[in-house]
Structures are given as structure tokens and as C-alpha cells.
Design a protein around this motif. Structure first.
Motif, PDB file in Angstrom:
ATOM      1  N   ALA A   9       0.810  -1.048   0.118  1.00 41.73           N
ATOM      2  CA  ALA A   9      -0.011  -0.043   0.093  1.00 41.73           C
ATOM      3  C   ALA A   9       0.880   1.094   0.110  1.00 41.73           C
ATOM      4  CB  ALA A   9      -0.995   0.035   1.145  1.00 41.73           C
ATOM      5  N   ALA A  10       0.241   2.358  -0.568  1.00 42.69           N
ATOM      6  CA  ALA A  10       0.844   3.493  -0.427  1.00 42.69           C
ATOM      7  C   ALA A  10       1.416   4.101   1.144  1.00 42.69           C
ATOM      8  CB  ALA A  10      -0.059   4.839  -1.017  1.00 42.69           C
ATOM      9  N   ASP A  11       2.385   4.346   1.401  1.00 43.21           N
ATOM     10  CA  ASP A  11       2.952   4.523   2.916  1.00 43.21           C
ATOM     11  C   ASP A  11       4.221   5.525   2.690  1.00 43.21           C
ATOM     12  OD1 ASP A  11       5.080   3.098   1.990  1.00 43.21           O
ATOM     13  OD2 ASP A  11       4.575   1.163   3.073  1.00 43.21           O
ATOM     14  N   THR A  12       4.648   5.729   3.869  1.00 39.00           N
ATOM     15  CA  THR A  12       5.620   6.716   3.933  1.00 39.00           C
ATOM     16  C   THR A  12       7.038   6.164   2.961  1.00 39.00           C
ATOM     17  OG1 THR A  12       6.763   5.623   5.875  1.00 39.00           O
ATOM     18  CG2 THR A  12       5.140   7.397   6.164  1.00 39.00           C
ATOM     19  N   ASN A  13       6.991   5.108   2.352  1.00 37.51           N
ATOM     20  CA  ASN A  13       8.001   4.876   1.540  1.00 37.51           C
ATOM     21  C   ASN A  13       7.847   5.234   0.171  1.00 37.51           C
ATOM     22  OD1 ASN A  13       9.782   3.557   3.429  1.00 37.51           O
ATOM     23  ND2 ASN A  13       8.721   1.726   3.280  1.00 37.51           N
ATOM     24  N   THR A  14       6.641   5.665  -0.063  1.00 35.42           N
ATOM     25  CA  THR A  14       6.371   6.157  -1.485  1.00 35.42           C
ATOM     26  C   THR A  14       6.167   7.759  -1.531  1.00 35.42           C
ATOM     27  OG1 THR A  14       3.774   5.886  -1.014  1.00 35.42           O
ATOM     28  CG2 THR A  14       5.047   3.935  -2.048  1.00 35.42           C
ATOM     29  N   PRO A  15       6.434   8.361  -2.655  1.00 37.55           N
ATOM     30  CA  PRO A  15       6.619   9.802  -2.674  1.00 37.55           C
ATOM     31  C   PRO A  15       5.222  10.510  -2.294  1.00 37.55           C
ATOM     32  CG  PRO A  15       6.668   8.890  -5.102  1.00 37.55           C
ATOM     33  CD  PRO A  15       6.839   7.871  -3.958  1.00 37.55           C
ATOM     34  N   ARG A  16       5.037  11.533  -1.702  1.00 37.36           N
ATOM     35  CA  ARG A  16       3.738  12.114  -1.241  1.00 37.36           C
ATOM     36  C   ARG A  16       3.337  12.701  -2.577  1.00 37.36           C
ATOM     37  NH1 ARG A  16       0.391  13.386   2.515  1.00 37.36           N
ATOM     38  NH2 ARG A  16       1.508  12.960   4.127  1.00 37.36           N
ATOM     39  N   LYS A  17       1.922  12.485  -2.880  1.00 34.59           N
ATOM     40  CA  LYS A  17       1.311  13.376  -3.908  1.00 34.59           C
ATOM     41  C   LYS A  17       1.326  14.626  -3.840  1.00 34.59           C
ATOM     42  CE  LYS A  17      -2.084   9.610  -4.639  1.00 34.59           C
ATOM     43  NZ  LYS A  17      -3.490   9.243  -4.555  1.00 34.59           N
ATOM     44  N   PHE A  18       1.223  15.653  -4.803  1.00 33.82           N
ATOM     45  CA  PHE A  18       1.519  17.095  -4.958  1.00 33.82           C
ATOM     46  C   PHE A  18       0.669  17.781  -4.031  1.00 33.82           C
ATOM     47  CE2 PHE A  18      -0.497  20.910  -6.754  1.00 33.82           C
ATOM     48  CZ  PHE A  18       0.492  21.667  -6.598  1.00 33.82           C
ATOM     49  N   ARG A  19       1.244  18.584  -3.086  1.00 36.13           N
ATOM     50  CA  ARG A  19       0.787  19.568  -2.280  1.00 36.13           C
ATOM     51  C   ARG A  19       1.039  20.849  -2.565  1.00 36.13           C
ATOM     52  NH1 ARG A  19      -1.627  15.181  -1.236  1.00 36.13           N
ATOM     53  NH2 ARG A  19      -2.485  14.697   1.027  1.00 36.13           N
TER      54      ARG A  19
END
Length: 228
Positions: A187-197
Motif C-alpha cells: 500500500a501507499a505509505d511513507t516509503n512512496t512519494p507524497r502526492k502533490f501538495r
């Protein structure tokens, strides 16, 4: 988990592991939720917490078949009471006892104000309930993260079908659903890049309001991330 960690590591997760969520963990989450702010401290929120597979599947049907609604070990329907006066007496009496109100006359004045709110049109009170209840929903997601859990807010569902399926009271506005559990390994977690903010300079306007349009800057994406 520190607050900054809870905020910065939160992701909207759709894939959950089979690990159940302990009842005491659920209780710990909602112990924090109840401290959420609300208009006049009237606390219009209610939460329908579903942990049984059969009931989560019923909720999945209401949510147009979205798989993570049933796959998550916990699914929550977040409801807002559209009657501002529902808890008015307790709220006003508490303020009198603790000195926030000087006397009984002031308490009665507060109750009159609350009753006046209750007499507003249905749409106004629906929006009112949604605003305060949304604050509690965000607290829910941060509190869950502080317990090491992942969540996902779900806005795609049929509110009328939710009432029908779970014998809901029309006085309660279905605000959103929230799935909750331990994230699956993929799953998406802290090891994947955060989506645009959008950056702070885009969203904060000082002294006068001037809308800004989001601009995406070039970012370096690692090889491992690029293939996910």
C-alpha cells in the motif's frame, strides 16, 4: 507517535492487511476524536463503526462497490446531527457549572440562541452539521495514524442508501465514510512519494485575498518510485 509524524506520514490507503484492529485501539482512537472542536461545542457527530465482514460488505454496496470499504477491517460511517439543540441542555449546563456562563440567565440566553439555530431551514442546518462533523472526521484520521493505523476518507457513497441499509435516522446527515486498518505491504505509505501538495505561499493570503493557480514544479523521482 508525535503529532508531526501522524500528520506527515498519513496517506489515504486503499489496500489493507488481514491484521485485525484491536478493540482497545479503536477505543483509543475515538477517545481522541471526542475532543474535536465544534460550533458552540454542540458536538453533532455520531459514528457507525463496522468491524463485522457482513456489515462492511453491506456498506460496500452503499459505496458503489468500492473494494477497500469491505477489505479494511474497520469501516466508519461519519454522521452529523442536523438538530443543533440535540445536546444543547448538557452543553449549556456544563458551561454554567464551570463558570463559562455567569448565571442561570446567561444559560437560558445560550439555550435560546441554540434553539434559534435549530429553527433554521433544513439546508442551513445540514451544512452546519457537516462543517463541525468534518472536523471530527479529520481528528479520526490523525488519531488512527497516531495508533499506527492507516485510513481513507470516502466521499463516494449514496447517503439515502446508507440510511435505508442501516435503518438510519434522517435527522443525521451522512458526511463521509472512513476506512481504517493496518496498511498492506504494497500500500501507499511513507516509503512512496507524497502526492502533490500546494505550497504555503499558494494557500495563505495575508491581509487581502488573491487566488492563485497551482503550478507543479519539476521533482526528482527515484528509479524505485518511478516504477510503482
Amino acid at each position: 507517535m508525535e503529532f508531526d509524524d501522524a500528520v506527515l506520514t498519513r496517506r489515504s490507503v486503499h489496500e489493507y492487511s488481514d491484521e485485525p484492529v484491536a478493540e482497545e485501539t479503536i477505543e483509543a482512537v475515538f477517545e481522541r476524536v471526542r475532543y474535536s472542536p465544534s460550533s458552540y461545542n454542540l458536538q453533532p457527530w455520531e459514528f457507525l463503526v463496522l468491524t463485522e465482514q457482513e456489515n462492511r460488505e453491506r456498506l460496500q454496496e452503499v459505496a458503489y462497490g468500492q473494494e477497500h470499504v469491505a477489505d479494511a477491517p474497520v469501516a466508519v460511517a461519519v454522521l452529523g446531527n442536523t438538530d443543533p439543540s440535540a445536546h444543547g441542555e448538557a452543553v449549556a449546563e456544563d458551561q454554567l457549572r464551570k463558570g463559562y456562563l455567569p448565571n442561570e440567565e446567561a444559560k437560558e440566553g445560550l439555550l435560546e440562541t441554540i434553539e434559534g439555530m435549530a429553527d433554521r431551514d433544513e439546508e442551513t442546518n445540514r451544512v452546519w452539521a457537516t462543517k463541525s462533523t468534518s472536523l471530527a472526521a479529520m481528528t479520526l484520521m490523525h488519531a488512527a495514524r497516531a495508533e499506527g493505523l492507516s485510513t481513507c476518507p470516502v466521499g463516494g457513497f449514496d447517503p439515502d442508501a446508507l440510511h435505508e441499509e442501516f435503518d438510519g435516522d434522517e435527522q443525521y446527515e451522512p458526511v463521509m465514510l472512513v476506512t481504517m486498518g493496518h496498511a498492506a505491504p504494497n500500500a501507499a505509505d511513507t516509503n512512496t512519494p507524497r502526492k502533490f501538495r500546494r505550497p504555503v505561499d499558494d494557500i495563505v493570503h495575508r491581509e487581502e485575498f488573491e487566488p492563485t493557480e497551482a503550478e507543479l514544479e519539476d521533482e526528482v523521482v527515484t528509479e524505485s518510485f518511478a516504477t510503482q
